[in-house]
Design an enzyme around this catalytic site. Structure first.
Site, PDB file in Angstrom:
ATOM      1  N   GLU A  80      11.418 -38.876  -9.938  1.00 44.15           N
ATOM      2  CA  GLU A  80      10.667 -37.679  -9.548  1.00 44.15           C
ATOM      3  C   GLU A  80      10.395 -36.689 -10.676  1.00 44.15           C
ATOM      4  O   GLU A  80      10.773 -35.512 -10.594  1.00 44.15           O
ATOM      5  CB  GLU A  80      11.371 -36.980  -8.386  1.00 44.15           C
ATOM      6  CG  GLU A  80      11.406 -37.843  -7.135  1.00 44.15           C
ATOM      7  CD  GLU A  80      12.026 -37.153  -5.937  1.00 44.15           C
ATOM      8  OE1 GLU A  80      12.578 -36.043  -6.094  1.00 44.15           O
ATOM      9  OE2 GLU A  80      11.957 -37.723  -4.826  1.00 44.15           O
ATOM     10  N   GLU A 132      11.380 -43.958  -2.611  1.00 39.46           N
ATOM     11  CA  GLU A 132      12.083 -43.137  -1.622  1.00 39.46           C
ATOM     12  C   GLU A 132      11.135 -42.818  -0.476  1.00 39.46           C
ATOM     13  O   GLU A 132      10.004 -42.380  -0.699  1.00 39.46           O
ATOM     14  CB  GLU A 132      12.598 -41.829  -2.243  1.00 39.46           C
ATOM     15  CG  GLU A 132      13.709 -42.029  -3.251  1.00 39.46           C
ATOM     16  CD  GLU A 132      14.257 -40.710  -3.786  1.00 39.46           C
ATOM     17  OE1 GLU A 132      14.009 -39.657  -3.144  1.00 39.46           O
ATOM     18  OE2 GLU A 132      14.933 -40.726  -4.829  1.00 39.46           O
TER      19      GLU A 132
END
Length: 659
Positions: A209, A355
Site C-alpha cells: 500500500e 487484500e
C-alpha cells in the site's frame, strides 16, 4: 537427484534441525480415489505468467486463492495468535479449507535484523506450541515453512512496512528514518538469497500500500522517472535485484493512492485533502492507472510480473462510490476497470488482489461490495489473498474468531469458499506432489492430480469460435455487440472482445462472461472491425469469430428517444460546507453514451472538489460532463457523481442533456 528432490531433501534437513519430523520426499503424486498415479509433473513449483494468466513450468494455468496472516511485520515479530493457538493446527486447517497460498506481512527492519543475526525469542505460548519451545523468531518462520511444505501450501512474502510496527503500514513510503531505499532493496536481496532454492516461497509483494497525496510530506507517485518517491521505479528496481538472485519468483507490484487526471501533473495543486479535481483517488495501493502509460519493466524476466491492487468496503472507509446505489456493474465501470481491471481485460499482466474482505452481516452495503468483488474475481480467474486470518484486525475482523480456534463459518462459507480454486469437489493446491491439506487429505488435491496425464494441460480442447457479432444501438461513440455462444468440452468461462480500426492490429477492449458487450469510446464517422474469442477454464482460447465491420454515424444514430434527468441531494452539511450527490438517469428508450448536467450555483456556494465527472464553471454556471467510464447508460439506468464545497443551498434549475 532431481531439482525437486533436492529441494525436498533440503527442506527435510532444515526442519529436522528444528525438531520437525518432515514427511519423506514424494516420488509420485498421490491419487484421488481409485485414479491411477499420474505421469511425471514439473520437478519444481515455480510459477510464471502468460498474458493475464499465471502458469506453472509446464504451462498449466493455476489460480492463487489465499489469505493473509500477519504478525511478523509488527512489533511482536512473529505470527499473531501463537499466544493461544497451535501453529500446525492453524496451518493445517488453512490448507484443508482450500487456502493454497498465504501472504505473510514482514518489515524491512525485521529483514535487516535477521541479516545481522539479531533474532528474538517471540511471545509464543509453549503450552499450546511445545514444538516452538526454545526457538527464536527466524527459526519459528523456518519451522512454519516446513509445515507449509507438509500441507501443500505456498507462501507470498509482503513487505508491509519499513519499521516493525503494528501501525507501520500507515507510513506512505518504503523508507523511513534510518531505513533508506537502499536498505529496503538489501533486505529483499537477503531474504531472496536465503530461500532462493525453496519453492515454497513463490511470490514477493514488493511493498504494501504505497500511498499519500501531493499535500503530504511523503507520498508515492507513479511515472517513468527515477525519483526516490516513484513507486513504479522502486518496484522495478527491487524486482530486478530479486530476480538476479532467483529468476523464478513472482514479483508483485501494488498501486498507489492518487494519479493525475488528464491535463494535470504531479505538480498540480491538491486543492482539497480528501478529493481534488486534479487527481483520481482510490484505496491505498489500489490505483494502477499509471500502468497504461508507465508499465513496470523487469527486462528479461518480464514474465514474472504481477500487478496487485487492494480493495475494501465502506466499513473500512466511506469512499464516494458507496454514497449512492451501487452494484457490481457500477463498481466495475466506475472504480475497478479504470483503476486496475483494464490490466486484466487488455491482457497486460495477471492481477492478484492482495487484500480484500471485511466484516459480514453488519452493513448491507459492505456485504454487497464483498459479494460483487468476489464474483468479479471468480468470473475472471483473478488471483487473490483474503484479508485476513487474524481476528485482531480492527476494521475487518478475521476468518478466525477471537479464540483463534473457531472459524467464522458464515464468512468462510458465504464469501471466501466460493472464491477458492476447486476441481471436482476438491480444493486445488499449487504443489505438484503434495496434496493441499497433506498427503492424506480428503479435501484437497495436488497440482499434478488437477492436470493428470503429464506436464501438459489436462484440458487441451479449445472452444469453438463464437458467431459473428451483430451491432445494435449504434451511436457516434458506442455500439452494442451480440454474438452466438461458443461450445466447449468442459465449458466456456468468458469472451474477449477485440477491436481494430484504420488498418491497425486488433486489441482486446473487454472481457465478459455473457454474449453481449457495449463498446464505448468510439469516434464518429469512423470504421471499426470487431471480433470475439472464447476462453475456457484451462486457458484454451478459440479462434476469432468472423469479423463485424461497421462505421459509426456522424450523429447520435441508433434510433429511439434520448433524454436524461438529474436529481440533486445534499448528503451531509456542516457549518459553512456541504457534500452533495447528483444522480443522472437515462429517461429515454435508447442507450446514451454521454451526459451533461448544468445548473446555476446559489449565491455564496462554491465547489471545492468533484468526483465521477468533469467540472467546468463560467461565472455562476456549473457544468459537469461524464467521465469516459460512466457516460454509457442503458435505458432506465443511472449513475452518480459527487462533490464537496462551501456555502449552502440547493440549485433549482438542474438540466441534463444526453448524447
Amino acid at each position: 537427484m532431481s531439482a525437486r528432490t533436492k529441494l525436498k531433501a533440503a527442506a527435510t534437513a532444515a526442519v529436522t534441525l528444528l525438531g520437525l519430523a518432515a514427511a519423506p520426499a514424494a516420488t509420485a503424486a498421490p491419487t484421488v480415489g481409485a485414479a491411477a498415479v499420474v505421469a511425471a509433473a514439473p520437478t519444481s513449483d515455480w510459477l510464471r505468467t502468460d498474458g493475464n494468466r499465471i502458469v506453472d513450468e509446464a504451462g498449466n494455468q493455476v489460480w492463487l486463492t489465499g489469505a493473509n496472516w500477519f504478525g511478523f511485520n509488527a512489533s511482536e515479530r512473529v505470527f499473531h495468535g501463537l499466544w493461544s493457538a497451535n501453529i500446525e493446527t492453524i496451518t493445517r486447517q488453512m490448507a484443508e479449507r482450500g487456502i493454497n497460498i498465504v501472504r505473510v506481512p514482514i518489515s524491512t527492519q525485521l529483514l535487516l535484523e535477521w541479516k545481522a543475526g539479531q533474532t528474538v525469542r517471540p511471545n509464543v505460548n509453549t503450552y499450546a506450541n511445545p514444538e516452538l519451545d526454545g526457538l527464536n523468531n527466524l527459526q519459528v518462520f523456518d519451522y512454519w515453512l516446513g509445515l507449509c511444505e507438509k500441507y501443500g501450501l505456498k507462501v507470498m512474502l509482503d513487505l508491509h512496512s519499513a519499521e516493525a510496527d503494528n501501525s507501520g503500514h500507515v507510513y506512505p513510503v518504503w523508507w523511513k528514518g534510518s531505513i533508506t531505499p537502499e536498505l529496503f532493496y538489501q533486505g529483499w536481496e537477503w531474504i531472496t538469497t536465503r530461500y532462493r532454492t525453496n519453492d515454497t516461497i513463490v511470490a514477493m509483494d514488493i511493498k504494501n500500500e504505497p500511498h499519500g497525496t501531493p499535500n503530504d510530506p511523503q507520498r508515492a507517485k507513479w511515472d517513468s522517472s527515477t525519483d526516490q518517491d516513484n513507486f513504479k521505479y522502486a518496484c522495478e528496481t527491487a524486482g530486478r535485484r530479486i530476480l538476479a538472485i532467483n529468476p523464478n519468483v513472482l514479483i508483485l507490484c501494488e498501486g498507489i493512492e492518487v494519479y493525475p487526471r488528464p491535463g494535470a501533473t504531479w505538480s498540480s495543486p491538491n486543492t482539497n485533502p480528501d478529493r481534488s479535481p486534479n487527481y483520481f483517488y482510490n484505496w491505498w495501493g489500489g490505483n494502477l492507472r499509471g500502468v497504461a502509460q508507465h508499465p513496470v519493466n523487469l527486462g528479461t524476466h518480464q514474465r514474472q510480473l504481477v500487478y496487485s491492487p487492494h480493495d475494501y468496503g465502506p466499513l473500512v472507509y466511506e469512499q464516494p462510490w458507496f454514497a449512492g446505489n451501487f452494484d457490481k456493474n457500477s463498481l466495475t465501470n466506475d472504480v475497478w476497470r479504470p483503476n486496475w481491471f483494464y490490466i486484466h481485460e487488455q491482457n497486460i499482466a495477471p492481477l492478484l488482489i492482495g487484500e480484500w474482505g471485511g466484516r459480514l452481516g453488519q452493513d448491507a452495503r459492505q456485504d454487497r461490495w464483498m459479494a460483487a468483488l468476489r464474483d468479479l474475481m471468480v468470473e475472471n480467474g483473478i488471483h487473490h489473498t483474503f484479508w485476513c486470518l487474524n481476528p485482531n484486525s480492527g476494521d475487518t475482523g478475521g476468518l478466525l474468531l477471537d479464540d483463534w480456534t473457531t472459524w467464522d463459518e458464515t464468512k468462510y462459507n458465504q464469501i471466501l469458499k466460493p472464491a477458492l480454486w476447486q476441481h471436482n469437489g476438491k480444493f486445488v493446491g499449487l504443489d505438484h506432489q503434495v496434496r493441499l491439506g497433506g498427503a492424506n487429505s480428503t479435501t484437497g488435491i495436488s497440482l499434478a492430480e488437477r492436470y493428470a496425464g503429464g506436464p501438459g494441460p489436462g484440458d487441451t480442447t479449445v472452444p469453438t469460435a463464437p458467431g459473428r457479432p451483430a451491432a445494435t444501438d449504434v451511436t457516434a461513440t458506442a455500439a452494442t455487440l451480440n454474438w452466438a455462444a461458443s461450445t466447449d468440452n468442459v465449458g466456456v468461462t468468458g469472451y474477449e472482445v477485440l477491436r481494430a480500426s484504420g488498418g491497425g492490429a486488433a486489441s482486446v477492449i473487454g472481457t465478459v462472461s455473457g454474449t453481449t458487450y457495449r463498446a464505448t469510446n468510439l469516434t464518429a464517422s469512423t470504421g471499426y472491425t470487431f471480433t470475439v474469442r472464447a476462453r475456457d477454464a484451462a486457458g484454451n482460447v478459440s479462434a476469432a469469430s468472423p469479423p463485424l465491420t461497421l462505421t459509426t454515424p456522424a450523429g447520435n444514430g441508433g434510433g429511439g428517444d434520448q433524454g436524461c434527468a438529474a436529481t440533486y441531494r445534499v448528503v451531509s452539511s456542516w457549518q459553512g460546507g456541504y457534500q452533495a450527490e447528483v444522480t443522472v438517469r437515462n429517461t429515454g428508450t435508447a442507450a446514451i453514451t454521454g451526459w451533461t448536467v448544468s445548473w446555476t450555483a446559489p449565491a455564496g456556494t462554491t465547489i471545492a472538489s468533484l468526483w465521477n465527472g468533469r467540472l467546468t464553471t463560467s461565472g455562476s454556471t456549473v457544468t459537469v460532463r461524464n467521465e469516459t467510464y460512466n457516460g454509457q447508460l442503458a435505458a432506465g439506468a443511472s449513475t452518480t457523481f459527487g462533490m464537496t464545497g462551501s456555502g449552502s443551498g440547493t440549485p433549482a434549475d438542474l438540466s441534463c442533456t444526453a448524447s
